[in-house]
Design a protein around this motif. Structure first.
Motif, PDB file in Angstrom:
ATOM      1  N   GLU A 192     -31.640  20.638  13.859  1.00  0.00           N
ATOM      2  CA  GLU A 192     -31.192  20.216  12.665  1.00  0.00           C
ATOM      3  C   GLU A 192     -31.291  19.027  11.675  1.00  0.00           C
ATOM      4  O   GLU A 192     -31.690  18.608  12.173  1.00  0.00           O
ATOM      5  N   LEU A 193     -31.948  19.508  10.620  1.00  0.00           N
ATOM      6  CA  LEU A 193     -32.817  17.932   9.845  1.00  0.00           C
ATOM      7  C   LEU A 193     -31.453  16.845  10.104  1.00  0.00           C
ATOM      8  O   LEU A 193     -31.768  16.567  10.279  1.00  0.00           O
ATOM      9  N   ALA A 194     -30.434  17.256   9.551  1.00  0.00           N
ATOM     10  CA  ALA A 194     -28.776  16.362   9.291  1.00  0.00           C
ATOM     11  C   ALA A 194     -29.634  15.277  10.710  1.00  0.00           C
ATOM     12  O   ALA A 194     -29.500  14.105  11.165  1.00  0.00           O
ATOM     13  N   ILE A 243     -44.601  20.297   4.820  1.00  0.00           N
ATOM     14  CA  ILE A 243     -44.580  18.801   5.876  1.00  0.00           C
ATOM     15  C   ILE A 243     -43.306  17.795   5.002  1.00  0.00           C
ATOM     16  O   ILE A 243     -42.752  17.514   5.526  1.00  0.00           O
ATOM     17  N   LYS A 244     -43.498  17.993   3.507  1.00  0.00           N
ATOM     18  CA  LYS A 244     -42.308  16.839   2.755  1.00  0.00           C
ATOM     19  C   LYS A 244     -41.355  16.671   3.450  1.00  0.00           C
ATOM     20  O   LYS A 244     -40.350  16.802   3.118  1.00  0.00           O
ATOM     21  N   LYS A 245     -41.119  18.700   3.532  1.00  0.00           N
ATOM     22  CA  LYS A 245     -39.296  18.726   3.778  1.00  0.00           C
ATOM     23  C   LYS A 245     -38.618  18.320   5.561  1.00  0.00           C
ATOM     24  O   LYS A 245     -37.488  17.723   5.573  1.00  0.00           O
ATOM     25  N   ALA A 246     -39.540  17.843   6.333  1.00  0.00           N
ATOM     26  CA  ALA A 246     -39.395  16.658   7.406  1.00  0.00           C
ATOM     27  C   ALA A 246     -39.542  15.551   7.054  1.00  0.00           C
ATOM     28  O   ALA A 246     -39.783  15.024   8.628  1.00  0.00           O
ATOM     29  N   PHE A 269     -33.621  23.604  -3.078  1.00  0.00           N
ATOM     30  CA  PHE A 269     -34.581  23.000  -2.378  1.00  0.00           C
ATOM     31  C   PHE A 269     -33.426  22.324  -1.751  1.00  0.00           C
ATOM     32  O   PHE A 269     -32.916  20.967  -0.981  1.00  0.00           O
ATOM     33  N   ASP A 270     -32.121  22.871  -1.285  1.00  0.00           N
ATOM     34  CA  ASP A 270     -31.357  22.888  -0.817  1.00  0.00           C
ATOM     35  C   ASP A 270     -31.611  21.828   0.726  1.00  0.00           C
ATOM     36  O   ASP A 270     -30.629  20.924   0.896  1.00  0.00           O
ATOM     37  N   SER A 271     -32.823  22.338   1.789  1.00  0.00           N
ATOM     38  CA  SER A 271     -32.890  21.439   2.551  1.00  0.00           C
ATOM     39  C   SER A 271     -33.612  20.554   2.737  1.00  0.00           C
ATOM     40  O   SER A 271     -33.908  19.899   3.345  1.00  0.00           O
ATOM     41  N   SER A 272     -33.424  20.026   1.172  1.00  0.00           N
ATOM     42  CA  SER A 272     -33.659  19.023   0.833  1.00  0.00           C
ATOM     43  C   SER A 272     -32.527  18.042   0.903  1.00  0.00           C
ATOM     44  O   SER A 272     -32.834  16.248   1.310  1.00  0.00           O
ATOM     45  N   GLU A 274     -25.312  12.857  -6.753  1.00  0.00           N
ATOM     46  CA  GLU A 274     -26.683  12.241  -7.044  1.00  0.00           C
ATOM     47  C   GLU A 274     -26.937  11.622  -5.711  1.00  0.00           C
ATOM     48  O   GLU A 274     -28.676  11.590  -5.844  1.00  0.00           O
ATOM     49  N   ALA A 275     -26.480  11.404  -4.100  1.00  0.00           N
ATOM     50  CA  ALA A 275     -27.294  12.147  -3.338  1.00  0.00           C
ATOM     51  C   ALA A 275     -28.395  13.400  -2.906  1.00  0.00           C
ATOM     52  O   ALA A 275     -29.886  12.673  -2.398  1.00  0.00           O
ATOM     53  N   GLY A 276     -28.143  13.987  -2.844  1.00  0.00           N
ATOM     54  CA  GLY A 276     -28.914  14.925  -3.470  1.00  0.00           C
ATOM     55  C   GLY A 276     -30.046  14.644  -4.450  1.00  0.00           C
ATOM     56  O   GLY A 276     -31.203  15.267  -3.917  1.00  0.00           O
TER      57      GLY A 276
END
Lengths: 520, 323
Positions: free
Chosen positions: A118-120, A157-160, A453-456, A507-509
């Protein structure tokens, strides 16, 4: 007398020890970690095997199911022959188990050569220096793969990318499936026309509830069913809001659903529906797909749902068996409201998997090259066709350049997607795999949606997501069921921001979304 | 109670330590067959119950799976995760719910199995007795998911049979499973239903162990059935009742995770969210094992204290307790 002695003794022992569940289970998890580490290390045995003739062993791991044994795995055999590899895919059915096992293997230094996380975890592992930085390779060694994923999704690509470094190869994201569905035969029976706006939808829902569309003489139907607040995605969309908690762009700025000025209006509309009694009273407690069963049984005339649950042949057969006249159709275009017409929000750029390569592989250039070859091959025209449709002449036939699936594809082809490391062109793929659902697929893909944009977004440390989620869900339901007046919405936000620290999350998002360049 | 011969030795004089040790091993040796039989059980507990307890230390560490239990750094301050738990806005609600649900289950769940056991014991029609017994302990083998399905059929607001009756009788549907007023009743009720027959087994066994001559003597003296139940059966199983009560007290902080996790929904969180469901959402679903262990440790300590206290109390009131 004897019994009264040993029963208590053993029961006491069971009691004292049994309640330490949490400590024990994680303890034993890590014990098996030691075992895994003690197994013959793959990295050691594989590195000298770069001799030209011997096939290179590549270990791949993912959470998935349905993989056949290697002898029956046509995809593996074809790839091995083509690339001179010995591809060993480990697929673990449960996502939880997979996650555990990957961590255990990592702690034992026994990395797979290519695995999905997962991204995290991409962030966590890369922070620890465990992952290979792919930035220097992506434009040269991985160009085929890069071009392939970008051809479908320009931003993927940006998302990874984390802190300006690429640590994962993203798999092309899924396409949206969901739209609002309605019983055309009920509309016909009551002489109603297809609703196009939220207000018309409300009128239809009323008619479905009160005018006995199933003609059984009982008032036992509702306008809308679904599960939880997501059942109202079209309503949020109609007000131009992206749904609770979703991040999206509005007026050139990053917007979070809870803060959208349209949110209270959307909640008010939902409340008016619930007040009018046109919504399944159990809409907030439906779970385990029971809402779809209710829809099929003719208890409600509308549902917001994916075509994968509504239009596949087996489901059509299911509801036709209950009522041969039943006819579920999509509402297209989406219902118009004061803020536009959207079938909710959708995160188009969300990669469907993130593939990472361990840093340790850097030292084994030959093997690393093979891993790159593999990724590029399944991204090339030839390799991609193989992992989408299988073998020509066995799983499909070509007719005028078009793929015609055979019966064997349906029987054997369910695992092919495991090898679609970089994904597939979804529209073409779905149309060939689900020819009868091509129209519904197309409607769902083309339906306008608010781009999310949740996956960012990765939650910051110290933010307790579980508590915040519970609080928000409870309060939203109080608002729409009238247990709390909507005039208190600002108070809700205030508690949410302070007691539950939602502010830090937002804010982090926002920062992460801006850093990735999606919104200025 | 003094069949443990070594613990019943007379007090030893100073300087007699060696001699005492010898008698200790001697006693063990003289009962070696029994200890040998005990050995597998002891080994099982050491390997599977006591040894894994060292994993508890992660409650005091910033546990990271890739570092392992020993490699993870110590939490700073050491009570970090206990504090995180305590500072959750839901802390007091979780604690209240856990204790209340447990107390309800204990208070309402204790009597029915005893009653059933006595009724079954008094029943003289054998086939009926075994039929009832089989039917009543069948639910014990159903998983909560299945029970949830059954509950839905009866109590669903929209399609449940009970609400159908209420509506047909001109009433208004009651959201049994999604209202804060009814949810705990549903929890306790379904738990009792599930465990009624199973719980009765142990009491039946205890009743079977009562000396039949007592009943014969009572019958000769002209005691009625009710009198026999009151003066022979109930006192006869008294120690088992107290034993089970003490054991249940040790589980006071487990209000039934599986059941609640399956049954609860957003409407009833305020009355249904317990420590374990919170730990599941916060600790396990988000990989915060340290937090999960901290809460587990907290629960175990409370359970231990409760067992010690209730055992002491049982002894004070003249019963033997569990040790």
């Amino acid at each position: 007398m004897n019994r009264s002695k040993w029963v208590p003794l053993s029961l006491t022992a069971a009691l004292v020890t049994g309640s330490l569940l949490a400590g024990c289970s994680s303890g034993s998890g890590s014990t098996s970690g030691g075992d895994a580490a003690a197994k013959p290390g793959e990295s050691a045995s594989a590195s000298p095997s770069a001799a030209p003739s011997a096939p290179v062993k590549i270990q791949m791991a993912m959470a998935a199911s349905g993989l056949p044994s290697p002898e029956n795995d046509d995809i593996k055999k074809t790839i091995d022959k083509k690339l001179n590899t010995d591809l060993q895919l480990t697929a673990i059915a449960s996502g939880e188990d997979y996650k555990n096992q990957i961590r255990v293997r990592i702690s034992g230094g026994n990395f797979p050569d290519l695995f999905s996380v997962e991204l995290a975890d991409v962030k966590e592992f890369s922070d620890k220096g465990l992952l290979l930085d792919l930035t220097p390779y992506i434009d040269k060694d991985l160009k085929t793969a890069k071009d392939f994923v970008l051809s479908e999704q320009k931003e993927i690509i940006k998302k990874a990318t984390i802190n300006n470094k690429l640590y994962a190869i993203p798999r092309i994201g899924d396409v949206p499936f969901s739209t609002m569905w309605i019983r055309q035969d009920w509309l016909d029976k009551l002489n109603l026309k297809m609703p196009t706006t939220l207000d018309e939808m409300m009128a239809v829902a009323k008619a479905f509830t009160e005018q006995d569309p199933d003609g059984n003489g009982k008032k036992d139907t509702y306008g809308l069913t679904g599960a939880k607040i997501g059942a109202f995605a079209s309503v949020f969309g109609g007000f131009g809001a992206g749904g609770p908690g979703t991040f999206y762009e509005k007026d050139g700025k990053v917007m979070n659903g809870y803060y959208d000025p349209a949110m209270p209006d959307a909640l008010k509309f939902i409340k008016s529906m619930i007040d009018a009694g046109v919504v399944d009273p159990e809409i907030m407690t439906n779970k385990a797909n029971i809402e779809v069963q209710k829809a099929f049984q003719g208890k409600a005339g509308m549902i917001f749902r994916g075509w994968t649950d509504m239009a596949k042949d087996e489901f059509v057969a299911q509801y036709k068996a209950i009522n041969p006249n039943a006819n579920w159709v999509q509402i297209s275009p989406p219902l118009k409201g004061p803020g536009g017409a959207y079938d909710g929000a959708y995160d188009y750029d969300r990669p469907s998997r993130y593939w990472v390569i361990p840093k340790a592989l850097e030292k084994d250039k030959a093997k690393l090259q093979k891993v790159f070859d593999l990724i590029n091959y399944v991204s090339s025209a030839e390799g991609n066709r193989l992992v989408m449709y299988g073998l020509e002449g066995k799983h499909y036939n070509l007719k005028d350049g078009k793929v015609i699936p055979t019966d064997l594809m349906a029987k054997e082809g369910n695992y092919f997607n495991l090898y679609q490391i970089t994904g597939r062109p979804n529209k073409e793929y779905l149309e060939i795999k689900f020819p009868n659902q091509a129209a519904a697929t197309d409607v769902a893909i083309k339906a306008p949606r608010i781009k999310a944009f949740d996956s960012s977004v990765l939650p910051p440390t110290g933010y307790n997501k579980a508590d915040a989620d519970r609080f928000a869900e409870e309060e939203l339901i109080k608002f729409v069921t009238g247990k709390r007046p909507l005039s208190e919405y600002p108070d809700f936000l205030k508690t949410f921001e302070t007691t539950f620290q939602y502010k830090t999350f937002v804010e982090a998002g926002e920062k992460q979304i801006r850093d990735q360049g999606f919104v200025k | 109670m003094s069949s443990n011969s070594w613990s019943a030795e007379p007090a030893v004089q100073p300087g007699a330590g060696i001699k005492k040790k010898q008698t200790f091993w001697k006693t063990i040796w003289s009962h070696k067959e029994f200890y040998l039989m005990l050995l597998p059980g002891v080994i099982y507990y050491i390997i599977y119950k006591y040894a894994p307890m060292y994993g508890m230390v992660i409650a005091f560490k910033d546990y990271d799976m890739s570092e392992g239990i020993l490699g993870s750094p110590w939490a700073d301050p050491w009570f970090k995760y206990f504090q995180q738990f305590y500072e959750s806005p839901y802390f007091s609600q979780l604690l209240t719910n856990t204790i209340l649900i447990s107390v309800y289950k204990l208070a309402f769940g204790m009597l029915p199995p005893i009653l059933l056991a006595i009724l079954l014991n008094e029943c003289r029609v054998r086939w009926f007795k075994s039929l009832v017994q089989t039917l009543s302990y069948m639910p014990h083998f159903l998983s909560w998911i299945i029970i949830y399905g059954i509950l839905l059929m009866f109590f669903s607001q929209d399609s449940g049979i009970i609400n159908r009756w209420i509506i047909d009788a001109g009433g208004k549907a009651i959201p049994f499973l999604s209202s804060t007023e009814w949810f705990r009743t549903m929890l306790v009720g379904s738990e009792i239903w599930q465990n009624l027959g199973w719980g009765a087994i142990i009491y039946l066994a205890a009743i079977a162990g009562i000396d039949p001559t007592l009943y014969e003597a009572a019958r000769v003296d002209g005691a009625s059935r009710m009198q026999m139940i009151w003066h022979i059966t109930l006192p006869g199983i008294r120690s088992v009742i107290i034993l089970l009560l003490i054991l249940r007290l040790g589980h006071m902080m487990d209000a039934g995770f599986e059941q609640i996790y399956v049954l609860y929904n957003v409407y009833v969180y305020p009355v249904a969210d317990i420590l374990d469901t919170w730990v599941f959402r916060t600790g396990l679903e988000q990989w915060n094992y340290s937090l999960a262990s901290a809460v587990g440790l907290f629960k175990s300590l409370i359970g231990l204290v409760l067992v010690l206290l209730s055992n002491a109390m049982a002894k004070r009131w003249g019963d033997s307790g569990i040790w």
